[in-house]
Design a protein around this motif. Sequence first.
Motif, PDB file in Angstrom:
ATOM      1  N   PRO A   6       0.737  -1.331  -0.079  1.00  0.00           N
ATOM      2  CA  PRO A   6      -0.078   0.156  -0.011  1.00  0.00           C
ATOM      3  C   PRO A   6       0.871   1.159   0.070  1.00  0.00           C
ATOM      4  O   PRO A   6       0.483   2.268  -0.432  1.00  0.00           O
ATOM      5  CB  PRO A   6      -0.826  -0.026   1.346  1.00  0.00           C
ATOM      6  CG  PRO A   6      -0.941  -1.423   1.890  1.00  0.00           C
ATOM      7  CD  PRO A   6       0.388  -2.103   1.168  1.00  0.00           C
ATOM      8  N   MET A  35      -5.205   7.515  -3.341  1.00  0.00           N
ATOM      9  CA  MET A  35      -4.018   7.265  -2.473  1.00  0.00           C
ATOM     10  C   MET A  35      -3.193   8.519  -2.375  1.00  0.00           C
ATOM     11  O   MET A  35      -2.370   8.615  -1.514  1.00  0.00           O
ATOM     12  CB  MET A  35      -3.311   5.924  -2.872  1.00  0.00           C
ATOM     13  CG  MET A  35      -4.069   4.695  -2.628  1.00  0.00           C
ATOM     14  SD  MET A  35      -4.674   4.552  -0.673  1.00  0.00           S
ATOM     15  CE  MET A  35      -3.149   4.063  -0.216  1.00  0.00           C
ATOM     16  N   LEU A  52      -6.457   1.851   1.464  1.00  0.00           N
ATOM     17  CA  LEU A  52      -6.479   1.282   0.087  1.00  0.00           C
ATOM     18  C   LEU A  52      -7.600   0.452  -0.173  1.00  0.00           C
ATOM     19  O   LEU A  52      -8.131   0.657  -1.209  1.00  0.00           O
ATOM     20  CB  LEU A  52      -5.188   0.393  -0.041  1.00  0.00           C
ATOM     21  CG  LEU A  52      -5.067  -0.549  -1.513  1.00  0.00           C
ATOM     22  CD1 LEU A  52      -5.021   0.570  -2.591  1.00  0.00           C
ATOM     23  CD2 LEU A  52      -3.726  -1.256  -1.618  1.00  0.00           C
TER      24      LEU A  52
END
Length: 58
Positions: A6, A35, A52
Amino acid sequence: MGKVDPTRVGSLKPKKKCCKSSTRCVRCPVVIHRMRKLDTSDMSKKELQKALKKARAA
């Protein structure tokens, strides 16, 4: 979610076109943009995984 880190999702190269699926893929431009908007430098690994998952689901 496979073996995606992530912390590196924000630096991935997005695909050309969005898949618009109910669970978006990791390389989807929308997921990468969501993100990048987060400040991931001070988040723990568990928080990053949750972020995520949320970015892919929405």
